[in-house]
Design a protein around this motif. Sequence first.
Motif: not given
Length: 401
Positions: A3-22, A193-198
Motif C-alpha cells: 500500500l503506497d500512501a506516498r503516491a496519494l500524498v503526492l497526488f494531494a500535493t498536485l491537487m492542492g497546488l491546482v486548487l490554490a492557483a485556481a 491518507v486516502s480519506a484525507y486527500v478526498i
Amino acid sequence: MTLDARALVLFATLMGLVLAAALYLLSKGLPESVRGVRAWALGFALQAGGALLVGLRTIYPDVALIPLGNTLIVLGHIAQFVAVKQFLGERVQRLPLWVLGLAVFAATLAFTYAHNSFPARTAVITVGSVIPLVATSRALFRGASRELVAARYTAVLLLGMAVMLAARGAYTVASGNTLSTLFAGDLFQFVYVSAYVILSVLSGLAFVLLVAERLRLELERMATLDPLTGIYNRRTFTDLVERELARAARAGSSVALVVIDLDHFKGVNDRYGHVAGDAVLKAFVATAHGALRKQDLLGRYGGEEFCVVLPGASPVEAVMIAQRLRESVDAHPVSVGDRSIRYTISAGVAHSNRAGLDLDSLVRDADEALYRAKARGRNQVSLAGAADAPSDVAARVAGPA
C-alpha cells in the motif's frame, strides 16, 4: 501488494497546488465584498507544500522535512479558518493563531530532534489541525446565511476531516512505537491518507461553490437594490408594487402611494459637491426607515426621487405618515465633514380610493399632487384630489385634540 500512501500524498500535493492557483485566479475577478478566497488559496498552497515535504520522507533526511512539512499542513488549516472568517465578514483574532502555529512547530521539533517519537508528533499535529478545522466548521454553521447552502456542505466536510484526524491520532498513539512512519504500509494509515486527500479536495470544491453562491447573491442584490442607498431600485420596486396591488385586489384592501422629491437637490450638489449629495441621499433613506412602518415599501425611483407604498393606509393615515417623514427630514440636517446641510422634501400622496389599484394611475395622481406641493413653496405634502392642505384634512377627520 504494497500500500503506497506516498503516491496519494503526492497526488494531494498536485491537487492542492491546482486548487490554490485556481482560487487565486478566481479572486482577481471577484468584487471586494467576496473576501477570503486568497486566504483559502494560501491554505491550499501551504498544505500542498507540507504534503510534498512529508511525501519526500525517506528520500531525504526525515529531520529536515518532518517539522516544517507538518507545520505547513497545520498552517494551511489555520489559513483556511482565516479565509472563512474573512468570507463571513468577521473579525479574526490572529494572536491565538500565531501561538498555535508556533507551538506546533516547537513541539514537532522537540519530538523529532530531542525525542524522536512518531506517536507524539502525530498527537501534536492532530491537535494542531483539529482545532482550526472545528473552529472553521463552527464558524460556517453559525455565521453563514441560510441562502448559502454550500456553507453547510463545507462545514460538514471540514468537520469530517477533524473527526478523521482525531481518530487517526488516537489510533496512532494507542499503537505506541509499532508504527514508525506514515508510510509503513499499515492499512489504517493508507485509508487515512486516502480519506484525507478526498475530503481535502472536496472541501476545496465546496468552498468554490460557496464563493459562487455568494457571488450569485451579490449579483442578485446589485440587480434589485440601488447601489448607493441600499433600497429597492426602480425595476424591483415596481415589481413589488404590482404584487402588492394584486394582493390588495384579492383582499379588498386599499393602498396609498407617496412620491417624494428632495427639494433643490441640484443646488446641494452644486454647492457642496457630489459626495455631500450622496450623503444627503443616504441620510434621507435612514430617516425614512425611522419614519415609515415596517410593512411600507421604499424605493428609489430615480435621481433624488423616491416612492413609498403604504399597504392598508387610509388617505389620512398616508398623509400623516408623509407629514411625519417630512418633519423628521426638516429636523435632521446632514453632517458632512464640518458642514451641516439642511434639506427638505416635497411629497405627493395618491390613494387607491381615487386612482384604483392601478400603478400608472397611482403614480399619475401622486405626481400631480407632488407638483402642487412644489407650487405651494415646497417642503409640503399634498394629497391628490384634496382641495384643502393635507394637514387640514387630517385635522378635520381626526377631530379636536
